[in-house]
Motif scaffolding. Sequence first.
Motif, PDB file in Angstrom:
ATOM      1  N   ALA A 192       3.810  -6.585   8.949  1.00 32.05           N
ATOM      2  CA  ALA A 192       3.912  -6.304   7.497  1.00 32.05           C
ATOM      3  C   ALA A 192       2.589  -5.777   6.949  1.00 32.05           C
ATOM      4  CB  ALA A 192       4.289  -7.582   6.745  1.00 32.05           C
ATOM      5  N   LEU A 193       2.690  -4.917   5.946  1.00 33.23           N
ATOM      6  CA  LEU A 193       1.499  -4.492   5.209  1.00 33.23           C
ATOM      7  C   LEU A 193       1.282  -5.502   4.080  1.00 33.23           C
ATOM      8  CD1 LEU A 193      -0.652  -2.259   4.452  1.00 33.23           C
ATOM      9  CD2 LEU A 193       1.072  -1.405   2.849  1.00 33.23           C
ATOM     10  N   VAL A 194       0.093  -6.114   4.048  1.00 35.75           N
ATOM     11  CA  VAL A 194      -0.197  -7.078   2.975  1.00 35.75           C
ATOM     12  C   VAL A 194      -0.826  -6.322   1.803  1.00 35.75           C
ATOM     13  CG1 VAL A 194      -1.479  -9.161   2.341  1.00 35.75           C
ATOM     14  CG2 VAL A 194      -0.546  -8.932   4.664  1.00 35.75           C
ATOM     15  N   ILE A 195      -0.212  -6.459   0.618  1.00 33.58           N
ATOM     16  CA  ILE A 195      -0.764  -5.820  -0.581  1.00 33.58           C
ATOM     17  C   ILE A 195      -1.151  -6.919  -1.571  1.00 33.58           C
ATOM     18  CG2 ILE A 195      -0.316  -4.252  -2.534  1.00 33.58           C
ATOM     19  CD1 ILE A 195       1.743  -2.796  -0.880  1.00 33.58           C
ATOM     20  N   ASP A 196      -2.411  -6.920  -1.980  1.00 36.22           N
ATOM     21  CA  ASP A 196      -2.859  -7.870  -3.000  1.00 36.22           C
ATOM     22  C   ASP A 196      -2.789  -7.162  -4.353  1.00 36.22           C
ATOM     23  OD1 ASP A 196      -4.154  -9.547  -4.733  1.00 36.22           O
ATOM     24  OD2 ASP A 196      -5.753 -10.087  -3.339  1.00 36.22           O
ATOM     25  N   SER A 197      -1.865  -7.618  -5.199  1.00 39.96           N
ATOM     26  CA  SER A 197      -1.625  -6.914  -6.462  1.00 39.96           C
ATOM     27  C   SER A 197      -2.443  -7.477  -7.626  1.00 39.96           C
ATOM     28  CB  SER A 197      -0.127  -6.954  -6.816  1.00 39.96           C
ATOM     29  OG  SER A 197       0.212  -8.251  -7.265  1.00 39.96           O
ATOM     30  N   SER A 198      -3.393  -8.399  -7.326  1.00 41.20           N
ATOM     31  CA  SER A 198      -4.144  -9.056  -8.413  1.00 41.20           C
ATOM     32  C   SER A 198      -4.770  -8.054  -9.371  1.00 41.20           C
ATOM     33  CB  SER A 198      -5.257  -9.937  -7.851  1.00 41.20           C
ATOM     34  OG  SER A 198      -4.759 -10.828  -6.926  1.00 41.20           O
ATOM     35  N   ASP A 199      -5.393  -6.996  -8.812  1.00 40.81           N
ATOM     36  CA  ASP A 199      -6.084  -6.019  -9.664  1.00 40.81           C
ATOM     37  C   ASP A 199      -5.378  -4.672  -9.680  1.00 40.81           C
ATOM     38  OD1 ASP A 199      -8.181  -7.813 -10.286  1.00 40.81           O
ATOM     39  OD2 ASP A 199      -8.994  -7.483  -8.272  1.00 40.81           O
ATOM     40  N   LEU A 200      -4.095  -4.662  -9.345  1.00 42.53           N
ATOM     41  CA  LEU A 200      -3.371  -3.382  -9.302  1.00 42.53           C
ATOM     42  C   LEU A 200      -2.307  -3.341 -10.392  1.00 42.53           C
ATOM     43  CD1 LEU A 200      -2.695  -3.088  -5.439  1.00 42.53           C
ATOM     44  CD2 LEU A 200      -4.557  -2.041  -6.740  1.00 42.53           C
ATOM     45  N   THR A 201      -1.975  -2.134 -10.837  1.00 41.17           N
ATOM     46  CA  THR A 201      -0.851  -1.994 -11.775  1.00 41.17           C
ATOM     47  C   THR A 201       0.432  -1.916 -10.951  1.00 41.17           C
ATOM     48  OG1 THR A 201      -0.886   0.408 -11.673  1.00 41.17           O
ATOM     49  CG2 THR A 201      -2.281  -0.618 -13.373  1.00 41.17           C
ATOM     50  N   GLU A 202       1.566  -2.032 -11.638  1.00 40.34           N
ATOM     51  CA  GLU A 202       2.856  -1.920 -10.936  1.00 40.34           C
ATOM     52  C   GLU A 202       2.990  -0.542 -10.289  1.00 40.34           C
ATOM     53  OE1 GLU A 202       5.505  -5.105 -13.499  1.00 40.34           O
ATOM     54  OE2 GLU A 202       6.310  -3.095 -13.214  1.00 40.34           O
ATOM     55  N   GLU A 203       2.453   0.483 -10.972  1.00 40.20           N
ATOM     56  CA  GLU A 203       2.535   1.857 -10.406  1.00 40.20           C
ATOM     57  C   GLU A 203       1.705   1.955  -9.125  1.00 40.20           C
ATOM     58  OE1 GLU A 203       1.561   1.750 -14.014  1.00 40.20           O
ATOM     59  OE2 GLU A 203       3.732   1.503 -14.089  1.00 40.20           O
ATOM     60  N   ASP A 204       0.504   1.306  -9.139  1.00 41.50           N
ATOM     61  CA  ASP A 204      -0.338   1.327  -7.933  1.00 41.50           C
ATOM     62  C   ASP A 204       0.428   0.728  -6.748  1.00 41.50           C
ATOM     63  OD1 ASP A 204      -2.527   2.238  -9.404  1.00 41.50           O
ATOM     64  OD2 ASP A 204      -3.350   0.223  -9.702  1.00 41.50           O
ATOM     65  N   VAL A 205       1.077  -0.413  -7.008  1.00 43.61           N
ATOM     66  CA  VAL A 205       1.790  -1.111  -5.929  1.00 43.61           C
ATOM     67  C   VAL A 205       2.957  -0.247  -5.433  1.00 43.61           C
ATOM     68  CG1 VAL A 205       3.090  -3.182  -5.311  1.00 43.61           C
ATOM     69  CG2 VAL A 205       1.118  -3.383  -6.813  1.00 43.61           C
ATOM     70  N   LEU A 206       3.646   0.395  -6.385  1.00 47.31           N
ATOM     71  CA  LEU A 206       4.767   1.262  -5.996  1.00 47.31           C
ATOM     72  C   LEU A 206       4.258   2.434  -5.139  1.00 47.31           C
ATOM     73  CD1 LEU A 206       7.771   2.057  -6.214  1.00 47.31           C
ATOM     74  CD2 LEU A 206       7.194   3.350  -8.267  1.00 47.31           C
ATOM     75  N   ASP A 207       3.156   3.050  -5.567  1.00 45.82           N
ATOM     76  CA  ASP A 207       2.614   4.193  -4.820  1.00 45.82           C
ATOM     77  C   ASP A 207       2.229   3.785  -3.401  1.00 45.82           C
ATOM     78  OD1 ASP A 207       2.968   5.712  -7.035  1.00 45.82           O
ATOM     79  OD2 ASP A 207       0.848   5.776  -7.628  1.00 45.82           O
ATOM     80  N   LEU A 208       1.555   2.630  -3.284  1.00 47.30           N
ATOM     81  CA  LEU A 208       1.149   2.163  -1.944  1.00 47.30           C
ATOM     82  C   LEU A 208       2.374   1.926  -1.060  1.00 47.30           C
ATOM     83  CD1 LEU A 208      -1.622  -0.471  -2.783  1.00 47.30           C
ATOM     84  CD2 LEU A 208      -1.930   1.610  -1.441  1.00 47.30           C
ATOM     85  N   THR A 209       3.411   1.354  -1.676  1.00 44.27           N
ATOM     86  CA  THR A 209       4.626   1.030  -0.916  1.00 44.27           C
ATOM     87  C   THR A 209       5.345   2.301  -0.463  1.00 44.27           C
ATOM     88  OG1 THR A 209       4.847  -0.981  -2.207  1.00 44.27           O
ATOM     89  CG2 THR A 209       6.780  -0.303  -0.982  1.00 44.27           C
ATOM     90  N   ILE A 210       5.460   3.279  -1.366  1.00 45.32           N
ATOM     91  CA  ILE A 210       6.154   4.528  -1.016  1.00 45.32           C
ATOM     92  C   ILE A 210       5.391   5.248   0.108  1.00 45.32           C
ATOM     93  CG2 ILE A 210       6.747   6.855  -1.855  1.00 45.32           C
ATOM     94  CD1 ILE A 210       8.628   5.055  -3.167  1.00 45.32           C
ATOM     95  N   LYS A 211       4.062   5.218  -0.017  1.00 48.19           N
ATOM     96  CA  LYS A 211       3.246   5.886   1.008  1.00 48.19           C
ATOM     97  C   LYS A 211       3.467   5.201   2.375  1.00 48.19           C
ATOM     98  CE  LYS A 211      -1.447   7.354   2.105  1.00 48.19           C
ATOM     99  NZ  LYS A 211      -1.221   6.945   3.488  1.00 48.19           N
TER     100      LYS A 211
END
Length: 218
Positions: A192-211
């Motif tokens: 799994a790719l671990v994403i820490d969303s503490s300092d990210l916006t929802e758009e940032d998290v979506l972009d990372l996930t789509i990529k």
Amino acid sequence: MKDNNIITIDGPSASGKGSLAKVLAKKLKFISLDSGLLYRAYSYCFEKSPNHLDAKKYFSNLKINIIDHKMHVFENNIDITPILRHESVAKSASKLSSFKETRDNLISIQRNLVSKNGLVADGRDMGTVVFPNAKTKIFLIADEEVRAKRRYAELILNNSSITMKSVLRDIRDRDDADQKRYLSPLIPAKDALVIDSSDLTEEDVLDLTIKYYTDCTK
Ligand code: DC
């Protein structure tokens, strides 16, 4: 064989899994599976019929519909999803989820939602146990204070007596129970790719996930 059509999103409560799953399902036109809602619905059934055999029967009379890319649960044509969202239901779902009977009763319901249209599945064990063959696996985390603030902002809308302290305590208790249970504990899948969303916006998290999804399914 790894399945390109399944994206799993696991993580602790209030980490943003549900919001990410919704926008992702909308963008990719995938079906969305909110497995936490199924555990909540099962715990609702268990409250009405407090043994696993009868709870399973009770559960089979509920209907699951997807509305605006989110799962909803209906009992006799009434949408009981708002009831299932109460913290008290979350607590009993967390307790019940440690029993083998509960997990066994829900696993095929979750797997049956797989279709060629694609599936975004969020929960605690989507990438490790339910869909280990998913090609794209995300493990979404955030600091507990950040998660407590998010959850508080949601809960205060319907319950003015809620306090930040009690929300933080509930989050800690639930994290602890979900991580320490013997069956399907909350842990990231090895791939799994671990994403820490503490300092990210929802758009940032979506972009990372789509990529990541694009890279995984190339
Ligand atoms: O995601 P949620 O807060 O709606 O989940 C409620 C509880 O259900 C959670 O504390 C533990 C349980 N659960 C689980 O054991 N496995 C899942 N895949 C999803 C939820």
